[in-house]
Design a protein around this motif. Structure first.
Motif, PDB file in Angstrom:
ATOM      1  N   UNK A  94      -9.069 -11.101  -8.494  1.00 28.73           N
ATOM      2  CA  UNK A  94      -8.612 -11.379  -7.127  1.00 28.73           C
ATOM      3  C   UNK A  94      -7.104 -11.235  -7.012  1.00 28.73           C
ATOM      4  N   UNK A  95      -6.376 -11.624  -8.065  1.00 27.93           N
ATOM      5  CA  UNK A  95      -4.916 -11.469  -8.041  1.00 27.93           C
ATOM      6  C   UNK A  95      -4.536  -9.994  -8.030  1.00 27.93           C
ATOM      7  N   UNK A  96      -5.275  -9.173  -8.773  1.00 25.03           N
ATOM      8  CA  UNK A  96      -5.027  -7.725  -8.741  1.00 25.03           C
ATOM      9  C   UNK A  96      -5.193  -7.182  -7.333  1.00 25.03           C
ATOM     10  N   UNK A  97      -6.239  -7.621  -6.643  1.00 27.30           N
ATOM     11  CA  UNK A  97      -6.489  -7.140  -5.286  1.00 27.30           C
ATOM     12  C   UNK A  97      -5.402  -7.607  -4.324  1.00 27.30           C
ATOM     13  N   UNK A  98      -4.959  -8.852  -4.478  1.00 24.70           N
ATOM     14  CA  UNK A  98      -3.874  -9.342  -3.632  1.00 24.70           C
ATOM     15  C   UNK A  98      -2.580  -8.591  -3.914  1.00 24.70           C
ATOM     16  N   UNK A 169     -16.921  -5.855  -3.545  1.00 24.76           N
ATOM     17  CA  UNK A 169     -16.685  -7.064  -4.313  1.00 24.76           C
ATOM     18  C   UNK A 169     -15.292  -7.024  -4.934  1.00 24.76           C
ATOM     19  N   UNK A 170     -14.879  -8.157  -5.511  1.00 23.18           N
ATOM     20  CA  UNK A 170     -13.551  -8.226  -6.130  1.00 23.18           C
ATOM     21  C   UNK A 170     -13.420  -7.270  -7.304  1.00 23.18           C
ATOM     22  N   UNK A 171     -14.540  -6.959  -7.967  1.00 25.54           N
ATOM     23  CA  UNK A 171     -14.500  -6.086  -9.138  1.00 25.54           C
ATOM     24  C   UNK A 171     -14.526  -4.605  -8.785  1.00 25.54           C
ATOM     25  N   UNK A 179      -8.389   2.053   1.198  1.00 24.24           N
ATOM     26  CA  UNK A 179      -8.476   2.136   2.669  1.00 24.24           C
ATOM     27  C   UNK A 179      -8.435   0.773   3.351  1.00 24.24           C
ATOM     28  N   UNK A 180      -8.940  -0.246   2.660  1.00 20.55           N
ATOM     29  CA  UNK A 180      -8.977  -1.583   3.250  1.00 20.55           C
ATOM     30  C   UNK A 180      -7.631  -2.299   3.168  1.00 20.55           C
ATOM     31  N   UNK A 181      -6.666  -1.726   2.465  1.00 21.76           N
ATOM     32  CA  UNK A 181      -5.348  -2.355   2.301  1.00 21.76           C
ATOM     33  C   UNK A 181      -4.451  -2.094   3.502  1.00 21.76           C
ATOM     34  N   UNK A 263     -11.206  -9.695   2.772  1.00 23.59           N
ATOM     35  CA  UNK A 263     -10.613  -8.998   1.629  1.00 23.59           C
ATOM     36  C   UNK A 263     -10.726  -9.880   0.386  1.00 23.59           C
ATOM     37  N   UNK A 264     -11.207  -9.320  -0.736  1.00 21.83           N
ATOM     38  CA  UNK A 264     -11.436 -10.135  -1.942  1.00 21.83           C
ATOM     39  C   UNK A 264     -10.165 -10.408  -2.729  1.00 21.83           C
ATOM     40  N   UNK A 265      -9.271 -11.197  -2.147  1.00 22.54           N
ATOM     41  CA  UNK A 265      -8.026 -11.538  -2.813  1.00 22.54           C
ATOM     42  C   UNK A 265      -7.963 -13.013  -3.151  1.00 22.54           C
ATOM     43  N   UNK A 266      -6.792 -13.451  -3.598  1.00 20.13           N
ATOM     44  CA  UNK A 266      -6.608 -14.845  -3.997  1.00 20.13           C
ATOM     45  C   UNK A 266      -6.781 -15.786  -2.811  1.00 20.13           C
ATOM     46  N   UNK A 267      -6.346 -15.345  -1.628  1.00 18.26           N
ATOM     47  CA  UNK A 267      -6.474 -16.191  -0.449  1.00 18.26           C
ATOM     48  C   UNK A 267      -7.918 -16.508  -0.114  1.00 18.26           C
TER      49      UNK A 267
END
Length: 319
Positions: A94-98, A169-171, A179-181, A263-267
């Motif tokens: 999740x931190x990577x995604x954030x 998913x987060x993985x 695209x979702x960023x 969005x699968x992030x830390x938040x």
């Protein structure tokens, strides 16, 4: 310089340690029993007592904290009460995604806000300053979730060019998440830019009125050279702390915006942990967020020292 950095690093370690103590104590003081929460309200007293013994909840809080902080230093934040899986691998995903959102937002917001702030400061009380200041005020007044919702309405529903929500998913691979960023980056950049522009504009106005800038102009230097070589480094000094705080806010996970876009992030992970009362996950996110905040402030201090030779001179004089 090395002594100053060593002192700042020691201070950062102490700050993170104190934050860890506060987080652990706050979690322990939460009402309710963890074992009862895991087993459910219909669990027998014997089952609850056995689980408490298995989880080490009968041990003194000090010993439990030592075990937890020792594991956290090694990257082991325990096991999730909901999934039963280790917290660390899920948190890093999740931190990577954030970080994808954070890096993109920092690149867009910091660059554009410095440029806009310098233009507003140089053209004080003229139409560029009026336009930029008005847009900045609007950006500061509108909450980020409203900006996110308007972006979804405009670019996902009215003109469907970008995805409204994330279904991965987060993985998921980074390529699938790119695209979702875009929409979260725009939403966060609007809010983040507004604060940095205000600070940069004020700093530029103050620096351009200073004596060393006047001296540079009297020497016949052009406006561009005066701004880039003389005014901008000094004007960035007070802006660095604002940038550092905003970066820590981003990396720590912006729960509202991530929740709007699913969005699968830390938040989003934080919101799910609060909803499920997943205490190990809450502790891990809180400590990692504190560490990020401390590191960002340390980077801001070192950046200020690099930009301002007087700080380095003062440090040597103090020694």
């Amino acid at each position: 310089m090395l002594l100053y950095i060593s002192r700042r690093l020691l201070s950062a370690v102490v700050t993170v340690l104190l934050a860890s103590v506060i987080v652990f104590a706050a979690v322990q003081l939460l009402p309710g029993d963890v074992a009862t929460q895991v087993l459910g309200q219909d669990a027998t007293p014997d089952a609850v007592a056995a689980l408490r013994e298995q989880m080490g909840l009968n041990r003194p809080a000090v010993l439990r904290f030592v075990d937890w902080i020792t594991g956290a230093v090694r990257g082991d934040f325990g096991v999730s009460l909901v999934s039963g899986e280790p917290v660390a691998p899920t948190l890093w995903l999740h931190l990577r995604n954030t970080m994808l959102i954070a890096v993109a937002t920092i690149a867009v917001a910091v660059t554009s806000s410095i440029v806009l702030g310098v233009v507003a400061g140089l053209y004080r009380d003229r139409w560029p300053d009026t336009v930029i200041s008005t847009l900045t005020l609007v950006g500061m007044s509108v909450p980020e979730f409203v900006v996110a919702t308007l972006l979804v309405l405009a670019l996902s529903i009215t003109v469907p060019v970008l995805p409204a929500v994330v279904l991965d998913e987060a993985s998921a691979p980074v390529v699938d998440l790119l695209p979702a960023v875009v929409l979260p980056t725009i939403a966060l950049s609007v809010v983040m830019t507004a604060y940095i522009v205000r600070m940069t504009r004020t700093s530029v106005i103050d620096v351009m009125a200073s004596e060393f800038v006047t001296t540079a102009r009297l020497k016949g230097l052009g406006t561009g050279r005066v701004v880039v070589r003389h005014a901008l480094p000094s004007a960035l000094l007070p802006t660095l702390n604002v940038i550092a705080m905003n970066v820590a806010w981003l990396v720590g996970g912006v729960a509202v915006v991530e929740n709007v876009f699913n969005y699968p992030g830390v938040g989003r992970m934080l919101l799910e942990a609060v909803h499920n009362r997943d205490l190990p996950v809450l502790q891990a996110i809180a400590v990692v967020s504190a560490a990020v905040y401390v590191l960002c402030n340390l980077a801001a201090d070192l950046g200020a020292m690099a930009l301002n030779p007087r700080l380095r001179t003062g440090e040597r004089s103090a020694r």
